[in-house]
Design an enzyme around this catalytic site. Structure first.
Site, PDB file in Angstrom:
ATOM      1  N   ALA A  15       0.848  -1.188   0.000  1.00 21.80           N
ATOM      2  CA  ALA A  15       0.000   0.000   0.000  1.00 21.80           C
ATOM      3  C   ALA A  15       0.883   1.238   0.000  1.00 21.80           C
ATOM      4  O   ALA A  15       2.060   1.179   0.385  1.00 21.80           O
ATOM      5  CB  ALA A  15      -0.914   0.000   1.217  1.00 21.80           C
ATOM      6  N   GLY A  52      -0.590  -5.060   1.102  1.00 24.77           N
ATOM      7  CA  GLY A  52      -1.853  -4.977   0.383  1.00 24.77           C
ATOM      8  C   GLY A  52      -1.822  -5.685  -0.953  1.00 24.77           C
ATOM      9  O   GLY A  52      -2.858  -6.125  -1.464  1.00 24.77           O
ATOM     10  N   GLU A  98      -2.514  -9.252  -0.138  1.00 22.70           N
ATOM     11  CA  GLU A  98      -3.921  -9.314   0.258  1.00 22.70           C
ATOM     12  C   GLU A  98      -4.836  -9.269  -0.966  1.00 22.70           C
ATOM     13  O   GLU A  98      -5.854  -9.962  -1.015  1.00 22.70           O
ATOM     14  CB  GLU A  98      -4.240  -8.172   1.222  1.00 22.70           C
ATOM     15  CG  GLU A  98      -3.606  -8.378   2.595  1.00 22.70           C
ATOM     16  CD  GLU A  98      -3.802  -7.198   3.523  1.00 22.70           C
ATOM     17  OE1 GLU A  98      -4.434  -7.374   4.572  1.00 22.70           O
ATOM     18  OE2 GLU A  98      -3.315  -6.090   3.194  1.00 22.70           O
ATOM     19  N   GLU A 155       3.537  -5.889   7.505  1.00 25.15           N
ATOM     20  CA  GLU A 155       2.928  -4.753   8.203  1.00 25.15           C
ATOM     21  C   GLU A 155       3.427  -4.555   9.628  1.00 25.15           C
ATOM     22  O   GLU A 155       3.557  -3.421  10.099  1.00 25.15           O
ATOM     23  CB  GLU A 155       1.395  -4.900   8.203  1.00 25.15           C
ATOM     24  CG  GLU A 155       0.723  -4.567   6.881  1.00 25.15           C
ATOM     25  CD  GLU A 155       0.650  -5.747   5.933  1.00 25.15           C
ATOM     26  OE1 GLU A 155      -0.071  -5.650   4.925  1.00 25.15           O
ATOM     27  OE2 GLU A 155       1.317  -6.768   6.190  1.00 25.15           O
TER      28      GLU A 155
END
Length: 260
Positions: free
Chosen positions: A66, A112, A115, A135
């Site tokens: 991200a 992300g 994910e 993360e």
């Protein structure tokens, strides 16, 4: 529709969505998430699109994570809203998409990015791919479904280790962990994905949508997946695809499914 951060191409029933932010290693920002949602929403209503292949531009990254600069100063409430909106708009939307979604992972799929790949219905990876959820090294946890989908795919223990260490696994480890279905050379990645898509498209799109619903139901809290399977199984009997499929089988010919 014109997009700034993604490229959408269609041919032969296959819709390819390419995340195209090479200078940022295809990192996800709010704008890219919104564009991806719009592209999937359009694909949902496009009768020409039978299977979606999701990939990243270039050879270095599927999605490297991200865009941290967008949320580095967020409050707890803003962080919660960020995760909720992202899951609803993109990650859960992809996971429950009624048409097959294949993630073709070229290079890094981190945070992300992993994910997003895990939200797809299944994954194939190039032999240079590296995957992880780093993360906790930033003082946060995966917020786009990573703590839920990773254990479903690799098991609780491996997921705990991957998340706690913030480490990466290579393509062959990912294959051993059942995080990806196949590993191929990078130059062959999209061709391999297209061949899988072509195999899928020989079958009933109505039945495939029912199968997606039934399989996903097993992972929904408070939902009995067997009941959903029974419901979807019965629903299939009222479709033109069922009529065509059974007729073709009994008459020893190739089925031509109308998708209804």
């Amino acid at each position: 529709m014109d997009y700034k951060n993604i490229i959408v191409e269609i041919g032969g029933g296959i819709l390819q969505i390419t995340i195209n932010r090479p200078s940022k290693l295809n990192a996800l920002n709010k704008e890219t998430i919104a564009e991806l949602h719009d592209a999937f929403a359009d694909a949902k209503d496009d009768d020409e699109a039978k299977v979606v292949i999701l990939t990243g531009s270039g050879e270095k990254a599927f999605v490297a994570g991200a865009d941290i600069s967008e949320f580095s100063d967020f409050s707890p409430e803003e962080g919660k809203q960020l995760a909720a909106e992202g899951q609803q708009k993109l990650f859960n939307y992809v996971a429950n998409f009624p048409k097959p979604v294949i993630a073709a992972i070229n290079g890094f799929a981190l945070g992300g990015g992993l994910e997003l790949a895990m939200a797809a219905h299944f994954r194939i990876a190039s032999d240079n791919a590296k995957m992880g959820l780093p993360e906790v090294s930033l003082g946060v946890i995966p917020g786009y479904g990573g703590t839920q989908r990773l254990p479903q795919l690799v098991g609780k223990g491996r997921a705990m280790e991957m998340i706690m260490t913030a480490g990466m696994v290579d393509a062959n480890q990912a294959l051993q962990y059942h995080l990806v279905n196949h590993v191929t050379e990078q130059a062959e990645l999209l061709d391999f994905a297209e061949k899988l898509a072509e195999k899928i498209m020989k079958n009933s799109p109505v039945a495939i949508t029912s199968a997606i619903r039934a399989i996903n139901a097993n992972y929904e809290a408070g939902v009995n997946g067997y009941d959903i399977e029974i419901e979807e199984f019965g629903r299939c009997f009222g479709t033109e695809d069922f009529e065509e499929g059974t007729s073709a089988f009994l008459n020893k010919r190739k089925a031509e499914f109308p998708g209804k």
